[in-house]
Design an enzyme around this catalytic site. Sequence first.
Site, mmCIF file in Angstrom:
data_model
loop_
_atom_site.group_PDB
_atom_site.id
_atom_site.type_symbol
_atom_site.label_atom_id
_atom_site.label_comp_id
_atom_site.label_asym_id
_atom_site.label_seq_id
_atom_site.Cartn_x
_atom_site.Cartn_y
_atom_site.Cartn_z
ATOM 1 N N SER A 149 43.378 34.078 48.992
ATOM 2 C CA SER A 149 44.412 33.763 48.005
ATOM 3 C C SER A 149 45.724 34.366 48.489
ATOM 4 O O SER A 149 45.720 35.259 49.349
ATOM 5 C CB SER A 149 44.027 34.415 46.672
ATOM 6 O OG SER A 149 45.086 34.356 45.748
ATOM 7 N N TYR A 162 41.318 42.038 41.780
ATOM 8 C CA TYR A 162 41.333 40.719 42.441
ATOM 9 C C TYR A 162 42.002 40.861 43.813
ATOM 10 O O TYR A 162 41.502 40.351 44.815
ATOM 11 C CB TYR A 162 42.066 39.703 41.560
ATOM 12 C CG TYR A 162 42.001 38.270 42.066
ATOM 13 C CD1 TYR A 162 40.784 37.603 42.186
ATOM 14 C CD2 TYR A 162 43.164 37.567 42.412
ATOM 15 C CE1 TYR A 162 40.722 36.288 42.645
ATOM 16 C CE2 TYR A 162 43.114 36.258 42.863
ATOM 17 C CZ TYR A 162 41.885 35.623 42.977
ATOM 18 O OH TYR A 162 41.834 34.317 43.430
HETATM 19 N N1 LIG Z 1 43.150 28.247 41.421
HETATM 20 C C1 LIG Z 1 43.991 29.057 42.058
HETATM 21 O O1 LIG Z 1 45.169 29.194 41.692
HETATM 22 C C2 LIG Z 1 43.504 29.835 43.263
HETATM 23 C C3 LIG Z 1 44.470 30.481 44.039
HETATM 24 C C4 LIG Z 1 44.048 31.235 45.121
HETATM 25 C C5 LIG Z 1 42.710 31.323 45.424
HETATM 26 N N2 LIG Z 1 41.784 30.685 44.670
HETATM 27 C C6 LIG Z 1 40.362 30.837 45.027
HETATM 28 O O2 LIG Z 1 39.764 29.568 45.154
HETATM 29 C C7 LIG Z 1 38.362 29.693 44.945
HETATM 30 C C8 LIG Z 1 37.899 28.560 44.020
HETATM 31 O O3 LIG Z 1 38.450 28.757 42.745
HETATM 32 P P1 LIG Z 1 39.016 27.571 41.830
HETATM 33 O O4 LIG Z 1 40.447 27.809 41.658
HETATM 34 O O5 LIG Z 1 38.531 26.276 42.328
HETATM 35 O O6 LIG Z 1 38.351 27.969 40.428
HETATM 36 P P2 LIG Z 1 37.142 27.367 39.573
HETATM 37 O O7 LIG Z 1 37.437 25.950 39.202
HETATM 38 O O8 LIG Z 1 36.916 28.346 38.472
HETATM 39 O O9 LIG Z 1 35.924 27.361 40.586
HETATM 40 C C9 LIG Z 1 35.128 28.502 40.834
HETATM 41 C C10 LIG Z 1 33.777 28.032 41.330
HETATM 42 O O10 LIG Z 1 32.956 29.194 41.599
HETATM 43 C C11 LIG Z 1 31.683 28.969 41.027
HETATM 44 N N3 LIG Z 1 31.007 30.212 40.712
HETATM 45 C C12 LIG Z 1 31.406 31.160 39.820
HETATM 46 N N4 LIG Z 1 30.494 32.138 39.762
HETATM 47 C C13 LIG Z 1 29.497 31.794 40.626
HETATM 48 C C14 LIG Z 1 28.269 32.399 40.999
HETATM 49 N N5 LIG Z 1 27.896 33.586 40.487
HETATM 50 N N6 LIG Z 1 27.468 31.772 41.895
HETATM 51 C C15 LIG Z 1 27.856 30.572 42.415
HETATM 52 N N7 LIG Z 1 29.013 29.959 42.114
HETATM 53 C C16 LIG Z 1 29.816 30.571 41.225
HETATM 54 C C17 LIG Z 1 31.972 28.154 39.778
HETATM 55 O O11 LIG Z 1 30.832 27.415 39.365
HETATM 56 P P3 LIG Z 1 29.770 27.852 38.236
HETATM 57 O O12 LIG Z 1 30.525 28.456 37.100
HETATM 58 O O13 LIG Z 1 29.121 26.537 37.909
HETATM 59 O O14 LIG Z 1 28.826 28.807 38.917
HETATM 60 C C18 LIG Z 1 33.031 27.197 40.301
HETATM 61 O O15 LIG Z 1 32.401 26.118 40.962
HETATM 62 C C19 LIG Z 1 38.135 31.094 44.403
HETATM 63 O O16 LIG Z 1 37.641 31.933 45.423
HETATM 64 C C20 LIG Z 1 39.527 31.548 43.982
HETATM 65 O O17 LIG Z 1 39.673 32.949 44.029
HETATM 66 C C21 LIG Z 1 42.161 29.926 43.602
#
Ligand SMILES: NC(=O)c1ccc[n+]([C@@H]2O[C@H](COP(=O)([O-])OP(=O)(O)OC[C@H]3O[C@@H](n4cnc5c(N)ncnc54)[C@H](OP(=O)(O)O)[C@@H]3O)[C@@H](O)[C@H]2O)c1
Length: 254
Positions: A149, A162
Site C-alpha cells: 500500500s 497498518y
Molecule cells: N482499497 C484500498 O484503498 C487499498 C489501498 C492500498 C492497499 N490495499 C490492499 O489491497 C489488498 C486487497 O484489499 P481490497 O482493497 O481489495 O479490500 P477488500 O475488498 O476488503 O478485499 C479483501 C479481501 O481479503 C479477504 N480476506 C480477509 N480476511 C481473510 C482471511 N482471513 N483469509 C482469506 N482471505 C481473507 C476478503 O475476503 P473474505 O472476507 O471473504 O475472507 C477479501 O476478498 C489488501 O491487502 C489491502 O491492504 C487496498
Amino acid sequence: MGERLDSTVALVTGASSGIGEATALALADQGAAVAIAARREDRLTMLAGRIRDKGGTVLVLPVDITDEPQAIGAVERTVAELGRLDTLINNAGVMLLGPAVGAPLTEWQRMVELNVLGLLYCAHAALPHLLKAAEDSPRQVADMVNISSVAGRTTRNGSGVYNLTKHGVGAFSDALRQEVTRRHVRVSLVEPGATATELASHNRPEIRETLAQRFANQERLEAEDIADAITYIVTRPRRVAVNEMLIRPTEQEQ
Ligand SMILES: NC(=O)c1ccc[n+]([C@@H]2O[C@H](COP(=O)([O-])OP(=O)(O)OC[C@H]3O[C@@H](n4cnc5c(N)ncnc54)[C@H](OP(=O)(O)O)[C@@H]3O)[C@@H](O)[C@H]2O)c1
C-alpha cells in the site's frame, strides 16, 4: 507487448472482493487457470461462475489464510487440482485504523495475523512450487506479487499498525526478491493508493465516519486499475522484473 498466461496457474488470495476479485478475472482473461481463495464461499462461487462463463478454468478455495494449515492447504490444493503454480498474488488484507491509544488489541492482532502471517504462510508454501515452475515450465519464470500500500511507504497518524504490516510486506518482499531472482522467481511489490473496495468497511463506525469525511469527493482508483498493474507485471518477458509499483489516484497527494 505482454506474454499471455495460457497453461499457467495463478493463486489469488482475497479474491472474494475488490482488488483480488478484479485480479482473478484479469488473469483468467490472459489464459491463466486461477485458484481463488477467501473466506466467503458464496462470493467465490459467483466469481467462479463469471470466469467459467468466459471459458476459464477456476478452483474455489474457501479458506481463512490466518490459519496456517488452511493457508498451506490452499497452495497444495491448487497444485494438486490445477497441476502447478506459476503465480501467487498475495492480496488478502485488512486495514483497521484509528488512534493507537485505547485501540482494541484484537484489531492489531487481526492485521498482523492476516497482512503479515497469512501472507507469509502462503509465500512459504508456494515458494517450492514457484521455483519448480521457473525451472521446468515453458516460460521458465514464476511470479509472487505482494500487495502492500502507499501505507507501506509512508506513515500516518492513526494508521500505525497498518503501516507496520505493510512496511513489513515491503521489507520481506525485497529481501526475498534478492534471494530467488537468479532462479527466475520474480517477487514484486504493488502499493496502491486509495481504491474503491470494501477495505474501509471493516472499521468501527466512528472510524468509518472519519474515513468517509477524508475521502469525500476524493478521486479513487478502481480495483481494475490495480488488477491491470498486476497483469502488466506477470505478463512481462522472462528478462523483465518489475520490482515495485506505487500507484495513486492522480489527485492523491500523500
Ligand atoms: N482499497 C484500498 O484503498 C487499498 C489501498 C492500498 C492497499 N490495499 C490492499 O489491497 C489488498 C486487497 O484489499 P481490497 O482493497 O481489495 O479490500 P477488500 O475488498 O476488503 O478485499 C479483501 C479481501 O481479503 C479477504 N480476506 C480477509 N480476511 C481473510 C482471511 N482471513 N483469509 C482469506 N482471505 C481473507 C476478503 O475476503 P473474505 O472476507 O471473504 O475472507 C477479501 O476478498 C489488501 O491487502 C489491502 O491492504 C487496498
